[in-house]
Structure formats: C-alpha cells, structure tokens
Write a protein that holds these residues in place. Structure first.
Motif, PDB file in Angstrom:
ATOM      1  N   ILE A  23      29.148  24.433  -9.675  1.00  0.00           N
ATOM      2  CA  ILE A  23      29.781  23.219  -9.901  1.00  0.00           C
ATOM      3  C   ILE A  23      31.509  23.417  -9.986  1.00  0.00           C
ATOM      4  CG2 ILE A  23      30.232  21.050 -10.628  1.00  0.00           C
ATOM      5  CD1 ILE A  23      27.492  21.086 -11.417  1.00  0.00           C
ATOM      6  N   GLY A  24      32.489  23.576  -9.380  1.00  0.00           N
ATOM      7  CA  GLY A  24      33.762  23.717  -9.334  1.00  0.00           C
ATOM      8  C   GLY A  24      34.352  24.402  -8.314  1.00  0.00           C
ATOM      9  N   GLY A  25      35.570  24.021  -7.661  1.00  0.00           N
ATOM     10  CA  GLY A  25      35.990  24.760  -6.495  1.00  0.00           C
ATOM     11  C   GLY A  25      37.374  25.056  -7.050  1.00  0.00           C
ATOM     12  N   GLY A  26      37.864  25.562  -8.310  1.00  0.00           N
ATOM     13  CA  GLY A  26      38.957  26.468  -8.641  1.00  0.00           C
ATOM     14  C   GLY A  26      38.627  27.585  -8.561  1.00  0.00           C
ATOM     15  N   ASN A  27      39.679  28.413  -9.207  1.00  0.00           N
ATOM     16  CA  ASN A  27      39.482  30.048  -9.185  1.00  0.00           C
ATOM     17  C   ASN A  27      38.100  30.402  -9.933  1.00  0.00           C
ATOM     18  OD1 ASN A  27      41.633  30.627  -7.462  1.00  0.00           O
ATOM     19  ND2 ASN A  27      43.079  31.133  -9.111  1.00  0.00           N
ATOM     20  N   SER A  28      37.889  29.851 -10.882  1.00  0.00           N
ATOM     21  CA  SER A  28      36.950  30.392 -11.695  1.00  0.00           C
ATOM     22  C   SER A  28      35.260  29.799 -10.985  1.00  0.00           C
ATOM     23  CB  SER A  28      36.905  29.463 -13.119  1.00  0.00           C
ATOM     24  OG  SER A  28      37.887  29.775 -13.871  1.00  0.00           O
ATOM     25  N   GLY A  29      35.358  28.734 -10.477  1.00  0.00           N
ATOM     26  CA  GLY A  29      34.357  28.659  -9.617  1.00  0.00           C
ATOM     27  C   GLY A  29      33.910  29.379  -8.459  1.00  0.00           C
ATOM     28  N   VAL A  30      34.949  29.698  -7.746  1.00  0.00           N
ATOM     29  CA  VAL A  30      34.845  30.467  -6.476  1.00  0.00           C
ATOM     30  C   VAL A  30      34.590  31.797  -7.104  1.00  0.00           C
ATOM     31  CG1 VAL A  30      35.957  31.447  -4.381  1.00  0.00           C
ATOM     32  CG2 VAL A  30      36.304  28.821  -5.119  1.00  0.00           C
ATOM     33  N   GLU A  31      35.139  32.364  -7.899  1.00  0.00           N
ATOM     34  CA  GLU A  31      35.038  33.809  -8.598  1.00  0.00           C
ATOM     35  C   GLU A  31      33.550  33.787  -8.770  1.00  0.00           C
ATOM     36  OE1 GLU A  31      37.957  34.355 -11.475  1.00  0.00           O
ATOM     37  OE2 GLU A  31      39.370  34.744  -9.758  1.00  0.00           O
ATOM     38  N   ALA A  32      32.989  32.918  -9.570  1.00  0.00           N
ATOM     39  CA  ALA A  32      31.586  32.827  -9.959  1.00  0.00           C
ATOM     40  C   ALA A  32      30.699  32.767  -9.013  1.00  0.00           C
ATOM     41  CB  ALA A  32      31.255  31.414 -10.906  1.00  0.00           C
ATOM     42  N   ALA A  33      30.952  31.956  -7.977  1.00  0.00           N
ATOM     43  CA  ALA A  33      30.222  31.971  -6.707  1.00  0.00           C
ATOM     44  C   ALA A  33      30.035  33.367  -5.969  1.00  0.00           C
ATOM     45  CB  ALA A  33      30.408  30.737  -5.839  1.00  0.00           C
ATOM     46  N   ILE A  34      31.038  33.856  -5.864  1.00  0.00           N
ATOM     47  CA  ILE A  34      31.269  35.455  -5.175  1.00  0.00           C
ATOM     48  C   ILE A  34      30.266  36.211  -6.236  1.00  0.00           C
ATOM     49  CG2 ILE A  34      32.803  37.226  -4.915  1.00  0.00           C
ATOM     50  CD1 ILE A  34      34.956  35.120  -4.146  1.00  0.00           C
ATOM     51  N   ASP A  35      30.692  36.276  -7.495  1.00  0.00           N
ATOM     52  CA  ASP A  35      29.867  37.164  -8.293  1.00  0.00           C
ATOM     53  C   ASP A  35      28.398  36.953  -8.216  1.00  0.00           C
ATOM     54  OD1 ASP A  35      32.345  38.416  -9.205  1.00  0.00           O
ATOM     55  OD2 ASP A  35      32.213  37.310 -11.099  1.00  0.00           O
ATOM     56  N   LEU A  36      27.722  35.719  -8.354  1.00  0.00           N
ATOM     57  CA  LEU A  36      26.386  35.195  -8.259  1.00  0.00           C
ATOM     58  C   LEU A  36      26.095  35.591  -6.858  1.00  0.00           C
ATOM     59  CD1 LEU A  36      26.766  32.070 -10.208  1.00  0.00           C
ATOM     60  CD2 LEU A  36      25.617  34.085 -11.172  1.00  0.00           C
ATOM     61  N   ALA A  37      26.706  35.821  -5.790  1.00  0.00           N
ATOM     62  CA  ALA A  37      26.191  35.885  -4.475  1.00  0.00           C
ATOM     63  C   ALA A  37      25.639  37.320  -4.461  1.00  0.00           C
ATOM     64  CB  ALA A  37      27.138  35.797  -3.486  1.00  0.00           C
ATOM     65  N   GLY A  38      26.051  38.263  -5.285  1.00  0.00           N
ATOM     66  CA  GLY A  38      25.368  39.604  -5.397  1.00  0.00           C
ATOM     67  C   GLY A  38      24.284  39.862  -6.150  1.00  0.00           C
ATOM     68  N   LEU A  39      23.716  38.794  -6.621  1.00  0.00           N
ATOM     69  CA  LEU A  39      22.616  38.840  -7.472  1.00  0.00           C
ATOM     70  C   LEU A  39      21.506  37.848  -6.882  1.00  0.00           C
ATOM     71  CD1 LEU A  39      24.079  38.520 -11.050  1.00  0.00           C
ATOM     72  CD2 LEU A  39      22.953  40.262 -10.197  1.00  0.00           C
ATOM     73  N   VAL A  40      21.945  36.596  -6.588  1.00  0.00           N
ATOM     74  CA  VAL A  40      21.117  35.642  -6.168  1.00  0.00           C
ATOM     75  C   VAL A  40      20.615  35.478  -4.973  1.00  0.00           C
ATOM     76  CG1 VAL A  40      21.839  34.259  -8.054  1.00  0.00           C
ATOM     77  CG2 VAL A  40      22.621  33.915  -5.920  1.00  0.00           C
ATOM     78  N   SER A  41      19.599  34.891  -4.507  1.00  0.00           N
ATOM     79  CA  SER A  41      19.192  34.625  -3.031  1.00  0.00           C
ATOM     80  C   SER A  41      20.347  33.796  -2.237  1.00  0.00           C
ATOM     81  CB  SER A  41      17.824  34.488  -2.973  1.00  0.00           C
ATOM     82  OG  SER A  41      17.602  33.001  -3.348  1.00  0.00           O
ATOM     83  N   HIS A  42      20.691  32.696  -2.856  1.00  0.00           N
ATOM     84  CA  HIS A  42      21.556  31.661  -2.398  1.00  0.00           C
ATOM     85  C   HIS A  42      22.272  31.266  -3.456  1.00  0.00           C
ATOM     86  CE1 HIS A  42      23.228  28.484  -0.056  1.00  0.00           C
ATOM     87  NE2 HIS A  42      23.147  29.411   0.705  1.00  0.00           N
ATOM     88  N   VAL A  43      23.597  30.795  -3.250  1.00  0.00           N
ATOM     89  CA  VAL A  43      24.525  30.140  -4.111  1.00  0.00           C
ATOM     90  C   VAL A  43      25.224  28.987  -3.204  1.00  0.00           C
ATOM     91  CG1 VAL A  43      26.553  31.748  -3.714  1.00  0.00           C
ATOM     92  CG2 VAL A  43      26.466  30.328  -5.799  1.00  0.00           C
ATOM     93  N   THR A  44      25.071  27.874  -4.142  1.00  0.00           N
ATOM     94  CA  THR A  44      25.819  26.713  -3.179  1.00  0.00           C
ATOM     95  C   THR A  44      27.062  26.177  -4.237  1.00  0.00           C
ATOM     96  OG1 THR A  44      23.945  25.981  -2.326  1.00  0.00           O
ATOM     97  CG2 THR A  44      25.568  24.384  -2.378  1.00  0.00           C
ATOM     98  N   LEU A  45      28.119  26.399  -3.866  1.00  0.00           N
ATOM     99  CA  LEU A  45      29.412  25.795  -4.582  1.00  0.00           C
ATOM    100  C   LEU A  45      29.446  24.546  -4.115  1.00  0.00           C
ATOM    101  CD1 LEU A  45      32.329  27.531  -5.515  1.00  0.00           C
ATOM    102  CD2 LEU A  45      32.921  25.516  -4.386  1.00  0.00           C
ATOM    103  N   ILE A  46      29.636  23.627  -5.118  1.00  0.00           N
ATOM    104  CA  ILE A  46      29.921  22.197  -5.301  1.00  0.00           C
ATOM    105  C   ILE A  46      31.203  21.737  -5.750  1.00  0.00           C
ATOM    106  CG2 ILE A  46      28.976  19.845  -6.061  1.00  0.00           C
ATOM    107  CD1 ILE A  46      26.883  21.179  -4.248  1.00  0.00           C
ATOM    108  N   GLU A  47      32.024  21.068  -4.984  1.00  0.00           N
ATOM    109  CA  GLU A  47      33.463  20.629  -5.339  1.00  0.00           C
ATOM    110  C   GLU A  47      33.581  19.265  -5.158  1.00  0.00           C
ATOM    111  OE1 GLU A  47      37.133  19.832  -6.423  1.00  0.00           O
ATOM    112  OE2 GLU A  47      35.844  21.688  -6.887  1.00  0.00           O
ATOM    113  N   PHE A  48      34.102  18.473  -6.106  1.00  0.00           N
ATOM    114  CA  PHE A  48      34.171  16.955  -6.039  1.00  0.00           C
ATOM    115  C   PHE A  48      35.462  16.622  -5.059  1.00  0.00           C
ATOM    116  CE2 PHE A  48      36.352  13.236  -7.611  1.00  0.00           C
ATOM    117  CZ  PHE A  48      35.249  12.414  -7.842  1.00  0.00           C
ATOM    118  N   ASP A  49      36.453  17.536  -4.902  1.00  0.00           N
ATOM    119  CA  ASP A  49      37.499  17.287  -4.230  1.00  0.00           C
ATOM    120  C   ASP A  49      37.180  17.550  -2.944  1.00  0.00           C
ATOM    121  OD1 ASP A  49      40.228  16.445  -3.475  1.00  0.00           O
ATOM    122  OD2 ASP A  49      41.144  18.281  -4.206  1.00  0.00           O
TER     123      ASP A  49
END
Length: 189
Positions: A23-49
C-alpha cells in the motif's frame, strides 16, 4: 506476524512464494514492490491517488515485472483474515465506487510516517519533514544531545538500522562525555 508488515527487507522473506500487496505509490512503496517481486509469487501495489508518485525510473521497472500489478485510485478499506493470518485486502475503486477484494497472504504498508518530534521544535534543528537533523555520529544541532532511529534524518528507516544508529549515538555520547570538562557538584549543607 499475522501478515501485516512495514519492512519488506525484514519481513519479505516470510512471504516467499506467496501473494502480497504493497500500500503506497511513492518511492518507498514502489521500491518495496520491486524488491518483493523477487521473492513472492505476485505483488499488487495499491495507490490511493490516480497515479503513482514514485520516480519515473522506478515506475518503469515495476511495470516491467511480470508478477506485479499496479492499481491506482484505490482506497484500502479492510484487511481480511481468518483469525490467524491475513487472507485478503478490500479496497474501494475511487473512480467507480465499487468495492473489490484481493486474495493474498501479506500486506506491506508503505505510505510514509510523520516523526513524533513536535515537542522538539525550537530546541534542536528539524528537517522540513520534522526529522531530527543529525550528523554521521548522531549529534544534533545542540552539543551533547544525540539522537537515533526513525525520527532522525538517517535513510532506510527500520528497526535494524535504528538499532545500529542507537549504538553509534550512544558511543558518540560517551565519547562526548569523557572529553568534556568535569562539572563541579556542590554538596548540600
């Protein structure tokens, strides 16, 4: 340890091969999603804006990943669980008003935090974000006052960083004290 986390580096490995949301589409959220994509089967990024706020290069990297989905204009409304662990995330599509649910096993909250430093205003230097300004030794703008942890300007805020910064600030404070002139203490009569 039931599925809601705040540190993809600390807790990401616990979700290896699982479905997660960030949850979060700023740099921290997108960086987290990129990092997690290397570990998890699927990552969904959710952004309010209606759009991500992260740097364009990070957005491009995230969108290039085959196991990543980006959902914008989404208001997270509820974490679903079975009493032992997370099972899903409900959100409201802000453009249609429709309620939707994603089945997953983990949620990483990356929406940014405001440091609890209001009480320090005027006493020591704070960054525009309210973080305590420190140097490489943890020294604040006031000699003899040291700070450490997520409330400071140190990057990569999480517990393991805060612990190391705390040790560094404690050693710096000790060094400051042993090099200071002794203060004469008067005994009461």
């Amino acid at each position: 340890n039931k599925g809601v986390a705040y540190c993809p580096h600390c807790d990401g490995p616990l979700f290896k091969g699982k479905r997660v949301a960030v949850i979060g589409g700023g740099n921290s959220g997108v960086e987290a999603a990129i990092d997690l994509a290397g570990l998890v089967s699927h990552v969904t990024l959710i952004e309010f804006d209606g759009q991500l706020r992260a740097d364009a290069v990070l957005q491009a990297k995230l969108r290039s990943l085959p196991n990543a989905t980006v959902i914008v204009s989404a208001q997270s409304t509820e974490v679903h669980g079975d009493g032992a662990k997370v099972t899903g995330l409900a959100y409201k599509d802000r453009t249609t008003g429709e309620q939707k649910t994603i089945e997953l096993e983990g949620i990483f909250v990356q929406i940014g935090l405001v440091p609890n430093t209001e009480w320090l205003k005027g006493a020591i230097e704070l960054s525009p974000r309210g973080e305590i300004e420190i140097d490489a030794r943890g020294q604040t703008s006031v000699p003899g006052i040291f700070a450490a942890g997520d409330a400071t300007t140190v990057p990569y805020k999480q517990i393991v960083i805060a612990m190391g910064e705390g040790a560094k600030a404690a050693l710096s404070a000790f060094d400051h004290l042993i090099r200071s002139e002794p203060v004469e203490v008067k005994q009461a009569a």
